[in-house]
Design a protein around this motif. Structure first.
Motif, short mmCIF file in Angstrom:
data_model
loop_
_atom_site.label_atom_id
_atom_site.label_comp_id
_atom_site.label_asym_id
_atom_site.label_seq_id
_atom_site.Cartn_x
_atom_site.Cartn_y
_atom_site.Cartn_z
N PHE A 3 118.18 -54.48 7.33
CA PHE A 3 118.53 -53.78 6.09
C PHE A 3 119.14 -52.44 6.46
O PHE A 3 118.49 -51.64 7.14
CB PHE A 3 117.30 -53.52 5.23
N TYR A 4 120.35 -52.19 5.99
CA TYR A 4 120.98 -50.89 6.21
C TYR A 4 121.19 -50.23 4.85
O TYR A 4 122.13 -50.57 4.12
CB TYR A 4 122.33 -51.06 6.92
N TYR A 5 120.30 -49.30 4.53
CA TYR A 5 120.43 -48.56 3.27
C TYR A 5 121.20 -47.27 3.51
O TYR A 5 120.95 -46.55 4.49
CB TYR A 5 119.05 -48.17 2.72
N PHE A 6 122.09 -46.98 2.60
CA PHE A 6 122.68 -45.64 2.54
C PHE A 6 122.31 -45.05 1.20
O PHE A 6 122.62 -45.64 0.16
CB PHE A 6 124.20 -45.68 2.68
N VAL A 7 121.66 -43.89 1.22
CA VAL A 7 121.29 -43.21 -0.02
C VAL A 7 122.11 -41.93 -0.12
O VAL A 7 122.07 -41.08 0.79
CB VAL A 7 119.78 -42.90 -0.09
N TYR A 8 122.86 -41.84 -1.21
CA TYR A 8 123.74 -40.69 -1.44
C TYR A 8 122.97 -39.39 -1.32
O TYR A 8 121.88 -39.29 -1.88
CB TYR A 8 124.35 -40.81 -2.84
N PRO A 9 123.52 -38.37 -0.64
CA PRO A 9 124.82 -38.39 0.00
C PRO A 9 124.80 -38.56 1.51
O PRO A 9 125.85 -38.77 2.10
CB PRO A 9 125.35 -36.99 -0.34
N ASN A 10 123.62 -38.45 2.17
CA ASN A 10 123.68 -38.35 3.64
C ASN A 10 122.47 -38.93 4.35
O ASN A 10 122.12 -38.47 5.43
CB ASN A 10 123.86 -36.88 4.06
N VAL A 11 121.80 -39.90 3.73
CA VAL A 11 120.62 -40.50 4.37
C VAL A 11 120.85 -41.99 4.58
O VAL A 11 121.35 -42.68 3.68
CB VAL A 11 119.35 -40.27 3.53
N MET A 12 120.49 -42.46 5.75
CA MET A 12 120.52 -43.88 6.04
C MET A 12 119.13 -44.31 6.47
O MET A 12 118.44 -43.59 7.20
CB MET A 12 121.50 -44.17 7.18
N LEU A 13 118.75 -45.48 6.02
CA LEU A 13 117.49 -46.08 6.43
C LEU A 13 117.84 -47.42 7.07
O LEU A 13 118.28 -48.34 6.38
CB LEU A 13 116.57 -46.31 5.22
N ASN A 14 117.68 -47.49 8.38
CA ASN A 14 117.99 -48.72 9.10
C ASN A 14 116.68 -49.42 9.38
O ASN A 14 115.88 -48.96 10.20
CB ASN A 14 118.73 -48.39 10.40
N ILE A 15 116.45 -50.50 8.67
CA ILE A 15 115.12 -51.11 8.67
C ILE A 15 115.19 -52.52 9.26
O ILE A 15 115.98 -53.36 8.81
CB ILE A 15 114.56 -51.15 7.23
N MET A 16 114.37 -52.71 10.27
CA MET A 16 114.22 -54.02 10.93
C MET A 16 112.74 -54.39 10.85
O MET A 16 111.92 -53.54 10.51
CB MET A 16 114.62 -53.92 12.41
N PRO A 17 112.39 -55.61 11.22
CA PRO A 17 110.95 -55.94 11.21
C PRO A 17 110.17 -54.94 12.08
O PRO A 17 110.47 -54.77 13.26
CB PRO A 17 110.91 -57.35 11.82
N GLY A 18 109.20 -54.23 11.47
CA GLY A 18 108.34 -53.33 12.24
C GLY A 18 108.97 -52.02 12.68
O GLY A 18 108.37 -51.29 13.46
N ARG A 19 110.15 -51.71 12.16
CA ARG A 19 110.80 -50.48 12.62
C ARG A 19 111.72 -49.92 11.55
O ARG A 19 112.42 -50.65 10.87
CB ARG A 19 111.53 -50.82 13.89
N MET A 20 111.66 -48.59 11.40
CA MET A 20 112.64 -47.91 10.55
C MET A 20 113.26 -46.78 11.38
O MET A 20 112.58 -46.09 12.12
CB MET A 20 112.00 -47.29 9.31
N GLN A 21 114.54 -46.63 11.20
CA GLN A 21 115.24 -45.51 11.80
C GLN A 21 115.90 -44.78 10.63
O GLN A 21 116.63 -45.39 9.86
CB GLN A 21 116.28 -46.07 12.75
#
Ligand code: FES
Ligand SMILES: [Fe+2]
Length: 355
Positions: free
Chosen positions: A246-264
């Protein structure tokens, strides 16, 4: 231009004009119109666990401080002393008893109330009880801490709502912060965001990542304040585990890169019109499988990041070349870019600028 045809639909969309990616004046406008009018990620809860723990940050042009009070409540203030604009803190800290201004020592409680001001006896009608630091909005979510400067910024849940539910059974709140990697990149902050927002470049820029994502099943969904790119994972048991990316982009400058068991989390901070900092914070689930993937995950992430940096720097050169006119977007692959650019167009228009 006719109001009803602006901004154009996805099938007629063009990218944002190059002039938005250059020059100090444009960035100053964005500090006011974009960064000061949005939720900004400033910390994770581990940095603010106990009374007196504090984090300092810059939101647009405004220095801010977030501090946990003696009562356990997290508060945010403008980090600008009411005497002559000195800073209450210059860096993050733990366990402070009070906020001492670094300039002349005026002292505020952790709740933002001025408590003492040295040698001010001769000042007429001066009462410390009358003076408080201006408060700002703070919100804690899934172990992350956000602030918003402006009362007009929508309620936090309106912006981030739906993410935690969508990624279940992945549980962000159960993950723990491990480390930060920072990258300073010679491109406008939006070049990095634009690049994040499409998988169109995957086959050309990321040979390794293309092997673990399924380009044909790669999908982009648009929501009010964020977009979601997702893809099934394949051949990635050792790096990301099995499941979905899952690659979320939340306006204006945040990304949440979510994989099983991990968030970046990625936070994109402008350093100048043609330079930005990208902060990668890694959070992991505490189970053995997630922990076993940490080294491979971080090494792979660094490889992908280097590929993105190289292309972003080249794109910035293209944008500043004076030869580029906003090009057409690919409706199948670049809806996320279109969505972001329309959010920016709305923010610029609200500030009296038109894109
Ligand atoms: S500016 Fe804060 S004490 Fe003077
Ligand atoms: Fe990329």
């Amino acid at each position: 231009m006719q109001a009803e045809t602006y901004p154009p639909g996805l099938d007629r969309a063009t990218a944002l004009p190059a002039r938005y990616y250059v020059g100090e004046a444009m960035l100053a406008m964005e500090h006011r119109a974009v960064f000061a009018r949005s939720w900004q990620l400033v910390a994770h809860q581990g940095q603010l666990a106990e009374p007196g723990d504090h984090v300092v940050e810059q939101v647009g042009h405004v220095p801010v401080i977030v501090v946990r009070g003696q009562d356990g409540v997290l508060r945010g203030f403008v980090n600008v002393c009411r005497h002559r604009a000195g800073p209450l803190a210059l860096c993050n800290g733990k366990g402070a008893r009070a906020l001492h201004c670094k300039y002349h020592g005026w002292t505020y409680t952790l709740e933002g109330q001025l408590r003492s001001a040295p040698e001010m006896q001769g000042a007429a009608d001066f009462d410390v009880a009358d003076i408080r630091l201006p408060p700002i909005r703070v919100h804690e979510w899934q172990g992350l801490v956000f602030v918003a400067l402006d009362d007009a910024v929508p309620p936090f849940e309106q912006v981030y709502g739906g993410i935690a539910e969508r990624i279940a059974p992945i549980d962000l709140a159960a993950m723990r912060y491990l480390r930060r990697d920072s990258y300073d990149i010679d491109c406008n902050w939006k070049v990095y965001v634009d690049n994040f927002l499409e998988g169109y470049h995957l086959p050309h820029v990321h040979p390794g990542l293309s092997k673990v994502l399924d380009y044909r099943a790669y999908d982009t969904e648009l929501f009010d304040w964020y977009s979601l790119q997702s893809s099934p994972l394949r051949n990635s048991t050792a790096i990301y585990g099995d499941g979905e990316a899952f690659y979320y982009f939340v306006y204006p400058n945040v990304m949440l890169n979510i994989m099983p068991g991990r968030m970046q989390t990625n936070r994109i901070v402008p350093l100048g019109p043609d330079r930005c900092r990208v902060e990668f914070d890694y959070y992991y689930a505490q189970d053995a499988a997630a922990q076993a993937r940490i080294a491979a995950d971080q090494e792979f992430s660094d490889e992908v990041q280097q590929e993105d940096i190289d292309i972003c720097v080249a794109v910035q050169r293209g944008l500043t070349s004076g030869t580029y006119e906003a090009g057409r977007l690919c409706p199948k692959r670049e809806s996320g870019v279109w969505h972001f650019h329309n959010q920016l167009r709305a923010a610029y228009a609200a500030a009296g600028e038109h894109a």
